[in-house]
Scaffold this active site. Sequence first.
Site, mmCIF file in Angstrom:
data_model
loop_
_atom_site.group_PDB
_atom_site.id
_atom_site.type_symbol
_atom_site.label_atom_id
_atom_site.label_comp_id
_atom_site.label_asym_id
_atom_site.label_seq_id
_atom_site.Cartn_x
_atom_site.Cartn_y
_atom_site.Cartn_z
ATOM 1 C CB CYS A 1 -1.037 -0.052 1.055
ATOM 2 S SG CYS A 1 -1.974 1.402 1.263
ATOM 3 C CB CYS B 1 -0.500 2.509 4.119
ATOM 4 S SG CYS B 1 -2.092 2.020 3.380
ATOM 5 C CG ASP B 2 3.185 1.330 4.375
ATOM 6 O OD1 ASP B 2 2.670 1.885 5.489
ATOM 7 O OD2 ASP B 2 2.914 -0.089 4.230
#
Length: 312
Positions: free
Chosen positions: A136, A139-140
């Site tokens: 992701c 997300c990261d």
Amino acid sequence: MVHTKCLIIGSGPAGYTAAIYAARAEMKPLLYEGLQPGGQLTTTNEVENFPGYPQGVTGPEMMIQLREQALRFETDVRSGFISKVDFSRTIHTCWAEDGTEIHAETVIIATGASAKYLGLPSEQHYLQTGGGVSACAVCDGFFYRGQETVIVGAGDSACEEAHYLSKLCTKVTMLVRKDDFRASKIMADRVKKTANIEILYNTETVEVLGDGQVVTGALVKNNVTNEERTIPCTGFFVAIGHTPNTAIFKDFIHLDETGYIQYAQPGTSKTNVPGVFVSGDAADKTYRQAITAAGTGCMAALDAERYLASLH
Ligand code: NDP
């Protein structure tokens, strides 16, 4: 045999948010955690984009807190998973894998989706250590700002995530296993036009390289010439698709061609079966965020409550 007003299947942000709302509405929900208690966030290191955590929070810690909040309002949280359902009657019957038969007036599906990975031992190792493998970018990606990353995949997700990473990273190398993209032309063109994205066609990953704790590169191979090379990177992103965890519902619930649950009425959490609602990634191939899953979990609990009220 157990009877409940509300069975929630799944324990990610969608399931626990549904539980908090259903429990506070005195529906005494029963929640089955499923195969991966806490869901996909348990494989995420740091969550910095969930509102309300100004200093960030680790994925597992956030899931513990959501679980505690659901328990505080007396959700009956059980480990184990639902292996079979029968949605053909007004009272829905579900079976847990230990044989428990559950009769539910409403069901909230929050079974999520699972990111696909390449399956290489080195990839799984750095996924477990939280040392640089992620599925992701939204997300990261932030953790790799100013650094070099690699992303695998050639679909719309890979293009979208590569473009997202290109704004944060000095260089993004995209590994496409065939000689062309699967993505829509507009998405592929955007990637091709981005100066700091290098696309390597006919290229597969041999191994994710690292020092045991963190990723330092990727060993890749051209599958036409068999030539191998090492690409330095600190983040290795996999964007080769997701599998929604919806197989047990397929005989009763309308799924799209890729297995995602279809909403019966846009703007609600209703499925084609009255009394069965869906939340989170099991019906979402577009946003896939903890906050959107939580939002639809709330919607499902409110819809379930209104459905029960309409019966009495
Ligand atoms: P897709 O299934 O569309 O694409 C998966 C990609 O991963 C393919 O290019 C495939 O390669 C590649 N792949 C699969 N396995 C491997 C492997 N082992 N090694 C290397 N590469 C591999 O998944 P997406 O998540 O991209 O998209 C899912 C759906 O969501 C699609 O319908 C898409 O259009 C939609 N979507 C739409 C978006 C938008 O419109 N904004 C954004 C994101 C998704 P190959 O082509 O060689 O098979």
